[in-house]
Design a protein around this motif. Structure first.
Motif, mmCIF file in Angstrom:
data_model
loop_
_atom_site.group_PDB
_atom_site.id
_atom_site.type_symbol
_atom_site.label_atom_id
_atom_site.label_comp_id
_atom_site.label_asym_id
_atom_site.label_seq_id
_atom_site.Cartn_x
_atom_site.Cartn_y
_atom_site.Cartn_z
ATOM 1 N N ALA A 126 -3.650 0.380 5.244
ATOM 2 C CA ALA A 126 -2.987 -1.096 5.058
ATOM 3 C C ALA A 126 -3.470 -2.253 6.163
ATOM 4 C CB ALA A 126 -1.556 -0.971 5.199
ATOM 5 N N TRP A 183 0.697 -1.038 0.121
ATOM 6 C CA TRP A 183 -0.018 -0.147 -0.139
ATOM 7 C C TRP A 183 0.728 1.456 0.216
ATOM 8 C CZ3 TRP A 183 -4.617 0.475 -1.721
ATOM 9 C CH2 TRP A 183 -5.554 -0.536 -1.722
ATOM 10 N N CYS A 233 0.347 4.099 -2.920
ATOM 11 C CA CYS A 233 0.197 5.338 -2.534
ATOM 12 C C CYS A 233 1.185 6.301 -3.123
ATOM 13 C CB CYS A 233 -0.071 5.518 -1.068
ATOM 14 S SG CYS A 233 -1.510 4.637 -0.391
#
Length: 206
Positions: free
Chosen positions: A157, A97, A101
Motif C-alpha cells: 500500500a 489494499w 487483499c
C-alpha cells in the motif's frame, strides 16, 4: 483487555502480528479450541455475539470481533508504529489494499484450505472439493495482479509495512497447511512475501 485467540486460525494471527509490531504485551490471550467447538458454546456466543475468533474484550466488557476492526482499535490505542496510514490519503490507500487483499486473496485462500485439509472438515457442513478449486483459481488470478503491482515496490500500500501486507501474508501463509506455495514465476510477489516473512513480528504471529 482480553484477546480470544485460536493459534492455528489465520484471522487471529493478524491481531497477534499487529500486537507484535507494536510491542503490545498487556493484553491477556485466551485460546479458543475451534475443532472442539468452543467458539460455538452459548457462553462464548453470549459474550462475543458470533461464533468467530478473534474477539477483543475491553475492560468495560465491550467485545469487538472481526480481525481488522480489532487491529484498527489497537492502532488508536497504540499508535506507533503506524500501520493504517497517517492522513486521509494514506488511510484510504491502506484501506483499499486491505479490502482487496481480504476479498480477492485471503478469503479465497482460506476457503481453499478449509475445503481441502481433512482436519478442517469438521468446520464445514459437507465436503465440496469444487469450492476449493474455484477459490484457488480466483486467488491465483489476484496473485498475478499483486505481482504486477509489486514491480518496483517493497510493500503493497505505502512505502512502509502496513495492515494490508499483514492481511495478504497471513492469507498466503495459511495455505502452508495444504503445502501450497504461490507460483514461482510470480517473482515480485515471492520477493515481497520473503521480505514480510523475515520481519521479527511475523514469527511472533505464528
Amino acid at each position: 483487555m482480553k484477546l480470544f485467540d485460536s493459534h492455528r486460525a489465520p484471522n487471529p494471527r493478524r491481531v497477534r502480528w499487529v500486537m507484535a509490531e507494536k510491542g503490545i504485551e498487556d493484553i491477556e490471550v485466551v485460546q479458543v479450541d475451534l475443532l472442539a467447538g468452543e467458539h460455538r458454546t452459548p457462553e462464548y456466543r453470549a459474550k462475543v455475539g458470533v461464533p468467530h475468533v478473534p474477539a477483543l474484550e475491553l475492560d468495560d466488557g465491550t467485545c469487538i470481533s472481526e480481525s481488522v476492526a480489532i487491529c484498527r482499535y489497537l492502532e488508536s490505542v497504540y499508535p506507533e508504529p503506524n500501520l493504517f496510514g497517517v492522513d486521509a490519503r494514506e488511510q484510504a490507500i491502506v484501506e483499499m489494499w486491505t479490502r482487496r487483499c481480504e476479498f480477492y486473496l485471503a478469503n479465497p485462500v482460506m476457503l481453499t484450505v478449509r475445503f481441502t485439509h481433512p482436519a478442517l472438515a469438521v468446520l464445514e457442513a459437507t465436503p465440496q472439493p469444487q469450492v476449493a478449486d474455484y477459490n484457488r483459481v480466483a486467488a491465483e488470478r489476484f496473485m498475478k495482479t499483486l505481482d504486477r503491482h509489486l514491480d518496483g515496490r517493497e510493500f503493497l500500500a505505502l512505502d512502509r509495512f502496513t495492515i494490508a501486507d499483514i492481511v495478504a501474508v497471513v492469507g498466503l501463509d495459511f495455505a502452508r497447511l495444504i503445502k501450497y506455495r504461490p507460483p514461482a514465476e510470480l517473482e515480485n510477489l515471492n520477493r515481497w512475501l520473503d521480505t514480510c516473512r523475515a520481519r521479527p513480528a511475523a514469527k511472533a504471529g505464528v
